[in-house]
Design a protein around this motif. Sequence first.
Motif, PDB file in Angstrom:
ATOM      1  N   SER A   1     -26.596 -15.055 -30.757  1.00  0.00           N
ATOM      2  CA  SER A   1     -27.005 -14.794 -29.158  1.00  0.00           C
ATOM      3  C   SER A   1     -26.298 -15.579 -28.047  1.00  0.00           C
ATOM      4  O   SER A   1     -25.461 -15.124 -27.236  1.00  0.00           O
ATOM      5  N   ARG A   2     -25.696 -17.057 -28.158  1.00  0.00           N
ATOM      6  CA  ARG A   2     -24.187 -17.410 -27.741  1.00  0.00           C
ATOM      7  C   ARG A   2     -22.817 -16.182 -27.899  1.00  0.00           C
ATOM      8  O   ARG A   2     -22.483 -15.766 -27.114  1.00  0.00           O
ATOM      9  N   LEU A   3     -22.472 -16.178 -28.663  1.00  0.00           N
ATOM     10  CA  LEU A   3     -21.570 -14.841 -28.911  1.00  0.00           C
ATOM     11  C   LEU A   3     -22.134 -13.908 -28.716  1.00  0.00           C
ATOM     12  O   LEU A   3     -21.170 -12.581 -28.360  1.00  0.00           O
ATOM     13  N   PHE A   4     -23.173 -13.370 -28.943  1.00  0.00           N
ATOM     14  CA  PHE A   4     -23.866 -11.946 -28.268  1.00  0.00           C
ATOM     15  C   PHE A   4     -23.373 -12.226 -26.846  1.00  0.00           C
ATOM     16  O   PHE A   4     -23.352 -11.254 -26.084  1.00  0.00           O
ATOM     17  N   ASP A   5     -24.077 -13.112 -26.179  1.00  0.00           N
ATOM     18  CA  ASP A   5     -24.160 -12.954 -24.634  1.00  0.00           C
ATOM     19  C   ASP A   5     -22.503 -12.978 -24.618  1.00  0.00           C
ATOM     20  O   ASP A   5     -22.775 -12.627 -23.047  1.00  0.00           O
ATOM     21  N   THR A   6     -21.249 -13.594 -25.275  1.00  0.00           N
ATOM     22  CA  THR A   6     -19.755 -14.083 -24.644  1.00  0.00           C
ATOM     23  C   THR A   6     -19.514 -12.351 -24.433  1.00  0.00           C
ATOM     24  O   THR A   6     -19.449 -11.921 -23.273  1.00  0.00           O
ATOM     25  N   ILE A   7     -19.832 -11.743 -25.531  1.00  0.00           N
ATOM     26  CA  ILE A   7     -19.395 -10.401 -25.529  1.00  0.00           C
ATOM     27  C   ILE A   7     -20.109  -9.259 -24.592  1.00  0.00           C
ATOM     28  O   ILE A   7     -20.250  -8.166 -24.842  1.00  0.00           O
ATOM     29  N   GLU A   8     -21.397  -9.826 -23.980  1.00  0.00           N
ATOM     30  CA  GLU A   8     -22.393  -9.052 -23.866  1.00  0.00           C
ATOM     31  C   GLU A   8     -22.876  -7.572 -23.768  1.00  0.00           C
ATOM     32  O   GLU A   8     -22.483  -6.465 -23.450  1.00  0.00           O
ATOM     33  N   ASP A   9     -23.087  -7.829 -25.520  1.00  0.00           N
ATOM     34  CA  ASP A   9     -24.154  -7.067 -26.200  1.00  0.00           C
ATOM     35  C   ASP A   9     -25.424  -6.881 -26.095  1.00  0.00           C
ATOM     36  O   ASP A   9     -26.196  -7.783 -26.567  1.00  0.00           O
ATOM     37  N   ARG A  10     -26.080  -6.149 -25.203  1.00  0.00           N
ATOM     38  CA  ARG A  10     -27.809  -6.257 -25.128  1.00  0.00           C
ATOM     39  C   ARG A  10     -28.369  -6.054 -26.261  1.00  0.00           C
ATOM     40  O   ARG A  10     -29.530  -6.399 -26.405  1.00  0.00           O
ATOM     41  N   ALA A  11     -27.372  -4.903 -27.495  1.00  0.00           N
ATOM     42  CA  ALA A  11     -28.758  -4.535 -28.518  1.00  0.00           C
ATOM     43  C   ALA A  11     -27.926  -5.411 -29.191  1.00  0.00           C
ATOM     44  O   ALA A  11     -29.609  -6.103 -30.128  1.00  0.00           O
TER      45      ALA A  11
ATOM     46  N   ALA B   1     -41.995  -8.827 -27.193  1.00  0.00           N
ATOM     47  CA  ALA B   1     -41.964  -7.503 -25.194  1.00  0.00           C
ATOM     48  C   ALA B   1     -40.679  -7.774 -25.213  1.00  0.00           C
ATOM     49  O   ALA B   1     -39.877  -6.103 -24.158  1.00  0.00           O
ATOM     50  N   GLU B   2     -39.276  -8.840 -24.820  1.00  0.00           N
ATOM     51  CA  GLU B   2     -39.001  -8.784 -24.054  1.00  0.00           C
ATOM     52  C   GLU B   2     -37.893  -7.993 -24.935  1.00  0.00           C
ATOM     53  O   GLU B   2     -36.675  -7.372 -24.387  1.00  0.00           O
ATOM     54  N   ALA B   3     -37.469  -7.741 -26.472  1.00  0.00           N
ATOM     55  CA  ALA B   3     -36.750  -7.012 -27.366  1.00  0.00           C
ATOM     56  C   ALA B   3     -37.244  -5.380 -27.365  1.00  0.00           C
ATOM     57  O   ALA B   3     -35.902  -4.929 -26.732  1.00  0.00           O
ATOM     58  N   ARG B   4     -38.227  -5.359 -27.042  1.00  0.00           N
ATOM     59  CA  ARG B   4     -39.186  -3.830 -26.476  1.00  0.00           C
ATOM     60  C   ARG B   4     -38.893  -3.247 -25.046  1.00  0.00           C
ATOM     61  O   ARG B   4     -37.633  -2.003 -25.761  1.00  0.00           O
ATOM     62  N   THR B   5     -38.402  -3.997 -24.187  1.00  0.00           N
ATOM     63  CA  THR B   5     -37.763  -3.790 -22.709  1.00  0.00           C
ATOM     64  C   THR B   5     -36.067  -3.699 -23.472  1.00  0.00           C
ATOM     65  O   THR B   5     -35.974  -2.477 -22.309  1.00  0.00           O
ATOM     66  N   ILE B   6     -35.997  -4.434 -23.441  1.00  0.00           N
ATOM     67  CA  ILE B   6     -34.214  -3.946 -23.636  1.00  0.00           C
ATOM     68  C   ILE B   6     -33.882  -3.041 -24.264  1.00  0.00           C
ATOM     69  O   ILE B   6     -33.224  -1.781 -24.273  1.00  0.00           O
ATOM     70  N   PHE B   7     -34.294  -2.478 -25.460  1.00  0.00           N
ATOM     71  CA  PHE B   7     -34.107  -1.139 -26.422  1.00  0.00           C
ATOM     72  C   PHE B   7     -34.626  -0.454 -25.850  1.00  0.00           C
ATOM     73  O   PHE B   7     -33.777   1.023 -25.805  1.00  0.00           O
ATOM     74  N   GLU B   8     -35.649  -0.365 -24.743  1.00  0.00           N
ATOM     75  CA  GLU B   8     -35.701   0.706 -24.234  1.00  0.00           C
ATOM     76  C   GLU B   8     -34.770   1.092 -23.469  1.00  0.00           C
ATOM     77  O   GLU B   8     -34.755   2.184 -22.270  1.00  0.00           O
ATOM     78  N   SER B   9     -34.450   0.266 -22.742  1.00  0.00           N
ATOM     79  CA  SER B   9     -33.953   0.129 -21.979  1.00  0.00           C
ATOM     80  C   SER B   9     -32.320   1.185 -21.935  1.00  0.00           C
ATOM     81  O   SER B   9     -31.518   1.205 -20.990  1.00  0.00           O
ATOM     82  N   ILE B  10     -31.868   0.685 -23.237  1.00  0.00           N
ATOM     83  CA  ILE B  10     -30.488   1.020 -24.005  1.00  0.00           C
ATOM     84  C   ILE B  10     -30.945   2.283 -24.770  1.00  0.00           C
ATOM     85  O   ILE B  10     -29.980   2.833 -25.528  1.00  0.00           O
ATOM     86  N   ASP B  11     -31.771   2.650 -24.693  1.00  0.00           N
ATOM     87  CA  ASP B  11     -32.754   4.302 -25.799  1.00  0.00           C
ATOM     88  C   ASP B  11     -32.054   4.076 -27.426  1.00  0.00           C
ATOM     89  O   ASP B  11     -31.625   4.928 -27.828  1.00  0.00           O
ATOM     90  N   LEU B  12     -32.327   2.477 -27.384  1.00  0.00           N
ATOM     91  CA  LEU B  12     -31.867   2.262 -28.938  1.00  0.00           C
ATOM     92  C   LEU B  12     -33.232   2.323 -29.698  1.00  0.00           C
ATOM     93  O   LEU B  12     -34.850   1.260 -29.872  1.00  0.00           O
ATOM     94  N   ASN B  13     -34.089   3.198 -30.270  1.00  0.00           N
ATOM     95  CA  ASN B  13     -34.983   3.659 -30.720  1.00  0.00           C
ATOM     96  C   ASN B  13     -35.821   2.878 -31.644  1.00  0.00           C
ATOM     97  O   ASN B  13     -36.951   1.929 -31.923  1.00  0.00           O
ATOM     98  N   ARG B  14     -34.655   2.327 -32.849  1.00  0.00           N
ATOM     99  CA  ARG B  14     -35.000   1.737 -34.197  1.00  0.00           C
ATOM    100  C   ARG B  14     -35.413   0.696 -33.656  1.00  0.00           C
ATOM    101  O   ARG B  14     -36.320  -0.364 -33.935  1.00  0.00           O
TER     102      ARG B  14
END
Length: 165
Positions: free
Chosen positions: A51-61, A88-101
């Motif tokens: 989580s910290r690393l993804f936050d550092t690189i700003e990787d929403r997926a 629910a939070e994951a779903r919201t982010i996935f939907e916002s970036i169109d990551l269907n899987r």
Amino acid sequence: GLAAGLLVEAAGLFTRSGHPDLGAEANLQLARLQLASKNWSQAEHHLGTASRLFDTIEDRAGFAWIRHLTGKLLQCQGRSAAARAAHAEARTIFESIDLNRGTMASITAMARILAAEGSHDRALELFDRVADLGETPILDTDGALSAMLSRPGSSTPTACPDAPR
């Protein structure tokens, strides 16, 4: 085992050598392995690191996958309400970036929790939503839907689903 040991080493090497993206992915895979092994504290540790690393690189997926796996971990710990919130939070982010899987994985996880709690109508609505997204084979990997449909008045014991793939 050996795979986990190699991933731990790789995660550290990637992070120290200036590749936080690869370190984050390695830690995400380690968290998945720890969930499969039911080693909750290690899963939580690797989720936090990723989580910290993804936050550092700003990787929403990447962050969305962290929230999804956190939901699975919380469910395994018997914290269904918190698990639903994470999914629910994951779903919201996935939907916002169109990551269907990812959207399908989060909706399926929420449906499993609801089925386990006896909210069969709502679970079926969510399973229908996943089917509408186009990939029905992932729906019944733990037997939740089959058990729910075969015994309509009872909830299914899916307190801790299989580790995500």
